[in-house]
Scaffold this active site. Structure first.
Site, PDB file in Angstrom:
ATOM      1  N   ASN A  41       2.211  -5.161  -3.152  1.00  0.00           N
ATOM      2  CA  ASN A  41       0.811  -5.500  -2.877  1.00  0.00           C
ATOM      3  C   ASN A  41       0.002  -4.237  -2.589  1.00  0.00           C
ATOM      4  O   ASN A  41       0.481  -3.334  -1.891  1.00  0.00           O
ATOM      5  CB  ASN A  41       0.786  -6.417  -1.641  1.00  0.00           C
ATOM      6  CG  ASN A  41      -0.561  -7.036  -1.357  1.00  0.00           C
ATOM      7  OD1 ASN A  41      -1.215  -7.563  -2.268  1.00  0.00           O
ATOM      8  ND2 ASN A  41      -0.994  -6.990  -0.102  1.00  0.00           N
TER       9      ASN A  41
ATOM     10  N   GLU B  90       0.799  -1.231   0.000  1.00  0.00           N
ATOM     11  CA  GLU B  90       0.000   0.000   0.000  1.00  0.00           C
ATOM     12  C   GLU B  90       0.830   1.279   0.000  1.00  0.00           C
ATOM     13  O   GLU B  90       0.597   2.186   0.790  1.00  0.00           O
ATOM     14  CB  GLU B  90      -0.960  -0.004   1.199  1.00  0.00           C
ATOM     15  CG  GLU B  90      -1.869  -1.220   1.226  1.00  0.00           C
ATOM     16  CD  GLU B  90      -2.811  -1.254   2.422  1.00  0.00           C
ATOM     17  OE1 GLU B  90      -2.697  -0.392   3.314  1.00  0.00           O
ATOM     18  OE2 GLU B  90      -3.664  -2.158   2.468  1.00  0.00           O
TER      19      GLU B  90
ATOM     20  N   GLU C 218      -5.897 -10.898  -1.081  1.00  0.00           N
ATOM     21  CA  GLU C 218      -6.712 -10.696   0.125  1.00  0.00           C
ATOM     22  C   GLU C 218      -8.197 -10.658  -0.199  1.00  0.00           C
ATOM     23  O   GLU C 218      -8.971  -9.896   0.394  1.00  0.00           O
ATOM     24  CB  GLU C 218      -6.294  -9.387   0.823  1.00  0.00           C
ATOM     25  CG  GLU C 218      -4.818  -9.323   1.161  1.00  0.00           C
ATOM     26  CD  GLU C 218      -4.402  -8.087   1.949  1.00  0.00           C
ATOM     27  OE1 GLU C 218      -5.273  -7.365   2.466  1.00  0.00           O
ATOM     28  OE2 GLU C 218      -3.186  -7.843   2.043  1.00  0.00           O
TER      29      GLU C 218
ATOM     30  N   ASP D 216     -11.948 -10.773  -0.341  1.00  0.00           N
ATOM     31  CA  ASP D 216     -13.177 -11.031   0.414  1.00  0.00           C
ATOM     32  C   ASP D 216     -14.291 -10.212  -0.216  1.00  0.00           C
ATOM     33  O   ASP D 216     -14.046  -9.213  -0.876  1.00  0.00           O
ATOM     34  CB  ASP D 216     -13.050 -10.818   1.935  1.00  0.00           C
ATOM     35  CG  ASP D 216     -12.429  -9.511   2.362  1.00  0.00           C
ATOM     36  OD1 ASP D 216     -12.481  -8.539   1.589  1.00  0.00           O
ATOM     37  OD2 ASP D 216     -11.899  -9.446   3.485  1.00  0.00           O
TER      38      ASP D 216
ATOM     39  N   HIS E 173     -10.334  -6.579  -1.802  1.00  0.00           N
ATOM     40  CA  HIS E 173     -11.423  -6.493  -0.819  1.00  0.00           C
ATOM     41  C   HIS E 173     -12.599  -5.850  -1.549  1.00  0.00           C
ATOM     42  O   HIS E 173     -12.538  -4.677  -1.921  1.00  0.00           O
ATOM     43  CB  HIS E 173     -10.999  -5.627   0.361  1.00  0.00           C
ATOM     44  CG  HIS E 173      -9.819  -6.184   1.102  1.00  0.00           C
ATOM     45  ND1 HIS E 173      -9.901  -7.328   1.873  1.00  0.00           N
ATOM     46  CD2 HIS E 173      -8.535  -5.770   1.176  1.00  0.00           C
ATOM     47  CE1 HIS E 173      -8.702  -7.588   2.398  1.00  0.00           C
ATOM     48  NE2 HIS E 173      -7.854  -6.661   1.988  1.00  0.00           N
TER      49      HIS E 173
HETATM   50  C1  XIL Z   1      -5.880  -6.241   8.729  1.00  0.00           C
HETATM   51  C2  XIL Z   1      -6.153  -7.389   9.678  1.00  0.00           C
HETATM   52  O1  XIL Z   1      -7.077  -8.271   9.070  1.00  0.00           O
HETATM   53  C3  XIL Z   1      -6.706  -6.880  10.979  1.00  0.00           C
HETATM   54  O2  XIL Z   1      -6.819  -7.943  11.918  1.00  0.00           O
HETATM   55  C4  XIL Z   1      -5.785  -5.801  11.545  1.00  0.00           C
HETATM   56  O3  XIL Z   1      -6.369  -5.248  12.709  1.00  0.00           O
HETATM   57  C5  XIL Z   1      -5.558  -4.705  10.517  1.00  0.00           C
HETATM   58  O4  XIL Z   1      -5.046  -5.267   9.329  1.00  0.00           O
HETATM   59  N1  XIL Z   1      -4.836  -4.822   3.929  1.00  0.00           N
HETATM   60  C6  XIL Z   1      -3.771  -5.535   4.412  1.00  0.00           C
HETATM   61  C7  XIL Z   1      -3.919  -6.334   5.638  1.00  0.00           C
HETATM   62  O5  XIL Z   1      -2.730  -5.617   3.728  1.00  0.00           O
HETATM   63  O6  XIL Z   1      -2.720  -6.429   6.373  1.00  0.00           O
HETATM   64  C8  XIL Z   1      -5.025  -5.818   6.526  1.00  0.00           C
HETATM   65  O7  XIL Z   1      -5.205  -6.730   7.590  1.00  0.00           O
HETATM   66  C9  XIL Z   1      -6.299  -5.630   5.738  1.00  0.00           C
HETATM   67  C10 XIL Z   1      -6.082  -4.637   4.623  1.00  0.00           C
END
Ligand code: XIL
Length: 373
Positions: free
Chosen positions: A212, A171, A277, A279, A248
């Site tokens: 990423n 990020e 990631e 979802d 996401h």
């Molecule tokens: C999130 C975790 O799922 C949480 O448990 C934590 O509190 C915050 O981070 N992008 C990412 C992940 O790269 O590391 C993040 O994970 C979600 C968004």
């Protein structure tokens, strides 16, 4: 895990096994192991995905792995790759400048090794979940570079031979394509990006080193900025091997045509793509219609990955709605994953299993760690 010798031993084993690898358990802790009979379930995702040439896996958390046997059983049965959700981030693993805390991360890697699951490390450089000693410290530029080097050498070095991929930088861009104003940019300057990849390559020459991000799946200002950065890095010989697309998303899904076009331009650079990631969050309450729509979104994204030879993995940010970051971060939303809160497969699970069982060219390419190419 306590010596370089055992790590090298794990690596040697990896070199001799292609698709499904299982390095020895060397971390020496008692960790739960998936029940053997469950592993033979013919339709488990991990048994189907290799036929399609991709890894399949979730993000994994330490707490439920220790507390809930069904969590580890489902994980071991269904997946062949996982990402530690939090345990390898700076705050948990590097709580003081000269102190690392590996117990939880090691326990996850022990579980992976014991169950033939590969590791996707996450994440070596990010602007969140930093320890206070770092975020409120006043270090010179040279000290910051040394801190970054020490961290990456220590963490990526420790898991070298277990990690098939690392999210080296996470990020780093704003949605408008400018570099995000992070501690790293502020204290080191844009050179931190090259440095992170170089340090990761020094520490772990075997894993795929990824950039990423989120909201980078379509062709847009952010993904174009990432494209320009990685093109430039490749031109200068910076060791980067792929891009991660967090994905996401919601029931509205994504622009699949734009995603495919975007994947293709990264593939044309010779880079691999990982869906890192995924979802698909649902605005509560959950209904059967919403679950069917969610299954379609999962299926469409899997299709896009399977249509692109450079796409190496479909990874989700968790696997059971019992443990997901969504309700805490997106109030009013939930049920984003492929198993429900009782660990029962949802329509999205069946959509993935169904599509994975239809690959017409088994082993269209080998899935294997980078160092086996
Ligand atoms: C999130 C975790 O799922 C949480 O448990 C934590 O509190 C915050 O981070 N992008 C990412 C992940 O790269 O590391 C993040 O994970 C979600 C968004």
């Amino acid at each position: 895990m306590d010596s370089r010798k055992t790590r090298a031993g794990g690596r040697l084993v990896l070199l001799t096994i292609s698709a499904l690898w299982a390095p020895p358990t060397t971390f020496g802790q008692d960790v739960p192991s998936a029940a053997g009979d469950l592993r033979t379930t013919p339709s488990a995702l991990r048994d189907l995905a290799p036929q399609c040439g991709i890894w399949i896996g979730p993000a994994v958390a330490y707490g439920p792995l220790i507390d809930e046997p069904i969590y580890g059983q489902t994980l071991g049965r269904e997946f062949n790759l996982f990402t530690p959700e939090n345990e390898m981030k700076w705050a948990p693993i590097h709580p003081q400048r000269f102190q690392y805390s590996f117990a939880r991360a090691d326990a996850l890697v022990d579980f992976a090794a014991a169950n033939g699951i590969a590791l996707h490390g996450h994440t070596l450089v990010w602007h969140q979940q930093l320890p206070a000693w770092l975020s409120s410290g006043s270090f010179t530029r040279d000290e910051m570079i040394e801190i970054l080097r020490d961290h990456i050498y220590t963490v990526a070095g420790r898991y070298s031979g277990y990690a098939v991929a690392w999210d080296v930088v996470n990020e780093a861009f704003n949605d408008d394509g400018t570099l995000r104003n992070t501690l790293w940019l502020d204290r080191i300057g844009p050179e931190y990006l090259d440095l992170a990849f170089q340090f990761a390559s020094d520490a772990d020459p075997y894993s795929q080193l990824l950039y990423n991000d989120y909201s980078n799946e379509s062709i847009n200002a952010k993904s174009t900025a990432i494209y320009n950065m990685v093109s430039d890095m490749l031109g200068r010989g910076v060791p980067i091997h792929g891009v991660g697309f967090q994905l996401h998303t919601t029931l509205s899904g994504i622009n699949l045509a734009s995603f495919s076009e975007n994947l293709q331009r990264f593939a044309d650079l010779g880079l691999d793509a990982y869906i890192t990631e995924l979802d698909v969050r649902i605005e509560l309450p959950v209904t059967d219609d919403k679950l069917a729509t969610q299954a379609n979104v999962y299926r469409g994204i899997l299709n896009a990955c399977l249509d692109q030879l450079a796409c190496r993995a479909l990874q989700m940010w968790g696997f059971t709605d019992a443990h997901s970051w969504i309700p805490g971060f997106f109030p009013g939303f939930g049920a984003a994953l492929i198993f429900d809160e009782s660990y029962q497969p949802k329509p999205a699970y069946h959509a993935l299993a169904n599509r994975l069982s239809q690959c017409s060219q088994p082993n269209r390419r080998f899935i294997r760690p980078r160092f086996q190419r």
